[in-house]
Design an enzyme around this catalytic site. Structure first.
Site, PDB file in Angstrom:
ATOM      1  N   ASP A   1      43.621  40.760  45.347  1.00 10.30           N
ATOM      2  CA  ASP A   1      44.086  41.715  44.364  1.00 10.30           C
ATOM      3  C   ASP A   1      45.549  41.994  44.711  1.00 10.30           C
ATOM      4  OD1 ASP A   1      44.623  44.309  43.053  1.00 10.30           O
ATOM      5  OD2 ASP A   1      42.469  44.292  42.643  1.00 10.30           O
TER       6      ASP A   1
ATOM      7  N   HIS B   1      38.306  46.718  39.844  1.00  7.72           N
ATOM      8  CA  HIS B   1      38.961  45.631  40.581  1.00  7.72           C
ATOM      9  C   HIS B   1      37.919  44.671  41.148  1.00  7.72           C
ATOM     10  CE1 HIS B   1      43.067  47.550  40.884  1.00  7.72           C
ATOM     11  NE2 HIS B   1      42.321  48.549  40.451  1.00  7.72           N
TER      12      HIS B   1
END
Ligand code: UDP
Length: 481
Positions: A125, A21
């Site tokens: 995110d 991520h």
């Protein structure tokens, strides 16, 4: 600070605190910086310290308009200071404690007239749902970045429907072939089964952390100002289009592979920022330089997954018995309930033919002409990197979206072949031989080359991802909360 600089758009980039991520968000941040955005990139404190230790970030190097900030993890320092923080624990902790420090950080940035322009948008995110209230509180667009494929995105968006339809009510829900149940009511994804859906749905506990984490990501994305997917249209167009209609979404931006778009930025200083939570071992490339074209099997299960000591042993002997050269990245914390030390007999058998490393420059390895196949857990970053390098995959998915990536590689894109869950040395040996010598391997390689071309076209000037990114930048400049 002069008034022109104070008027620059300012994106605060908030990744989920796990390797894949962080890397994807970093690429997005660099791309925005290259288009004139001031960037604040937010790490957790433990990750930030680790990135300095591995040399990924040099805090003495200043990059105009690109700042790092760290917020507390809410976790104690790991016992071994050289070990990367546990991504699962970090994610759980930040999901609980992250909002207050993020809010405070933005207040400080906005109050510091010398520090940079005020924050004008949030790139978070999608799984950092904890940050979502910030958009409303500060009156800035909240952009949800899903660092996954269109198919997995669709899977996450259907979790509620899966539960409403009564699946996974029983605590033993994963046993007796239940997961093989076909699903024919998710648009644009014919032939998928319960087992292909994000694994976080496989629980009968409504309070399960990862179930809630997944549902929150969807709920907050439905309220977001925009959605970005880390993919490219040629790979995922139909699914993204179907998701857009079913969930009445603004057209999501399909932008990927981000690392390949980033390769086009002519800024060596910016490109010197890396995201490795482990130190890269350079020997892998030197070792590959001495091998023939497409002769080496590359084995790497990413940054989160663990195997049992028995599974480690089965993979090891499967590789030995295949007789093919290999590089195997065995992270220090790869093995749960045991150590990642391989038997002396295995090391003796594979001397000169196998290289064991603890972390490598994966994209460089995949791009190396000597690599002929990738035994992977199908994390989305690894899968997309493999697609972009044109390397066929042996798939051994573990959790999250990996099962869906495996499914698409094996049945839709034709560049993958699955080793089913119960790993045995004979299966590994057979699969490696098929990949490297067999007819199926040849077909997979051909398909892999086709996708490689498409991935490269997508990021070229005028390609689908290039255009999507352009559209994102223009929209961000006018977007209001
Ligand atoms: N990676 C790397 N070197 C390694 C192992 C992994 O650079 O030895 C990178 C890999 O290139 C990818 C990321 O770490 O970008 C892993 O992300 P992925 O989504 O594939 O899997 P995860 O770690 O999230 O399970």
């Amino acid at each position: 600070m002069d008034s022109k600089k104070m008027q620059k758009p300012h994106a605060i980039c908030i990744p989920c605190p796990a390797q894949g991520h962080i890397r994807a968000m970093m690429h997005l941040a660099k791309l925005l910086h290259s288009r004139g955005f001031h960037i604040t990139f937010v790490h957790t404190e433990l990750n930030y310290q680790q990135l300095i230790r591995t040399g990924a970030i040099d805090p003495t190097v200043e990059i105009e308009g690109f700042c790092f900030k760290a917020i507390p993890d809410g976790l104690p320092q790991p016992e071994d200071a050289n070990e990367a923080p546990d991504p699962i624990e970090s994610t759980k902790s930040i999901s609980k404690h992250g909002l207050a420090p993020l809010r405070e950080l933005i207040r400080r940035i906005n109050g510091d007239t010398q520090g940079g322009p005020p924050v004008s948008c949030m790139m978070r995110d999608a799984f950092m749902s904890v940050a979502q209230p910030i958009g409303d509180e500060f009156g800035i667009p909240d952009v949800a970045f899903w660092p996954i494929a269109g198919s997995s995105f669709m899977g996450f968006f259907h979790i509620d429907e899966v539960l409403q339809r009564g699946f996974f009510k029983d605590a033993n829900c994963s046993a007796n072939g239940y997961l093989e149940t076909p699903i024919d009511w998710i648009p644009a994804m014919p032939g998928i089964r319960l087992k292909d859906l994000p694994t976080f749905v496989r629980t009968a506990d409504p309070n399960d952390f990862f179930l809630d984490f997944s549902r929150q990501a969807v709920q907050t994305s439905l309220k977001a100002s925009a959605i970005i997917l880390h993919t490219f249209e040629e790979l995922d167009y139909e699914i993204i289009d179907a998701a857009k209609h079913k969930f009445k979404l603004q057209p999501p931006y399909a932008i990927g592979p981000l690392f390949a778009l980033c390769d086009q930025i002519p800024n060596p200083k910016l490109n010197s920022i890396k995201s490795n939570l482990w130190k890269e071992e350079r020997e892998c490339i030197e070792w590959l330089d001495k091998r023939g074209d497409a002769t080496v099997v590359y084995v790497n299960f990413g940054s989160v997954m663990t195997v049992t000591p028995e599974q480690l042993k089965e993979f090891a002997w499967g590789l030995v018995n295949s007789n093919h050269p290999f590089i195997w990245v065995v992270r220090p914390n790869l093995v749960s309930g045991g150590s990642a030390i391989l038997e002396a007999e295995f090391l003796e058998e594979t001397k000169g033919r196998g290289l064991i490393a603890s972390w490598c420059a994966q994209k460089q390895v995949l791009d190396h002409p000597s690599v002929g196949g990738f035994l992977t857990h199908n994390g989305w970053n690894s899968t997309l990197e493999s697609i972009h390098s044109g390397v066929p995959m042996l798939c051994w998915p573990f959790f999250g979206d990996q099962q869906m990536n495996c499914r698409f590689a094996c049945t839709v894109w034709g560049n993958g072949m699955e080793i089913d869950g119960d790993v045995k040395r004979e299966k590994v040996e057979g699969a490696v031989k098929e990949l490297m010598e067999g007819q199926k391997g040849k077909e997979m390689r051909k398909n892999a080359m086709k996708w490689k071309e498409k991935a490269r076209e997508a990021v070229e000037v005028g390609g689908s991802s290039y255009i999507s990114f352009d559209r994102l930048v223009n929209d961000l400049l006018v977007m209001k909360r």
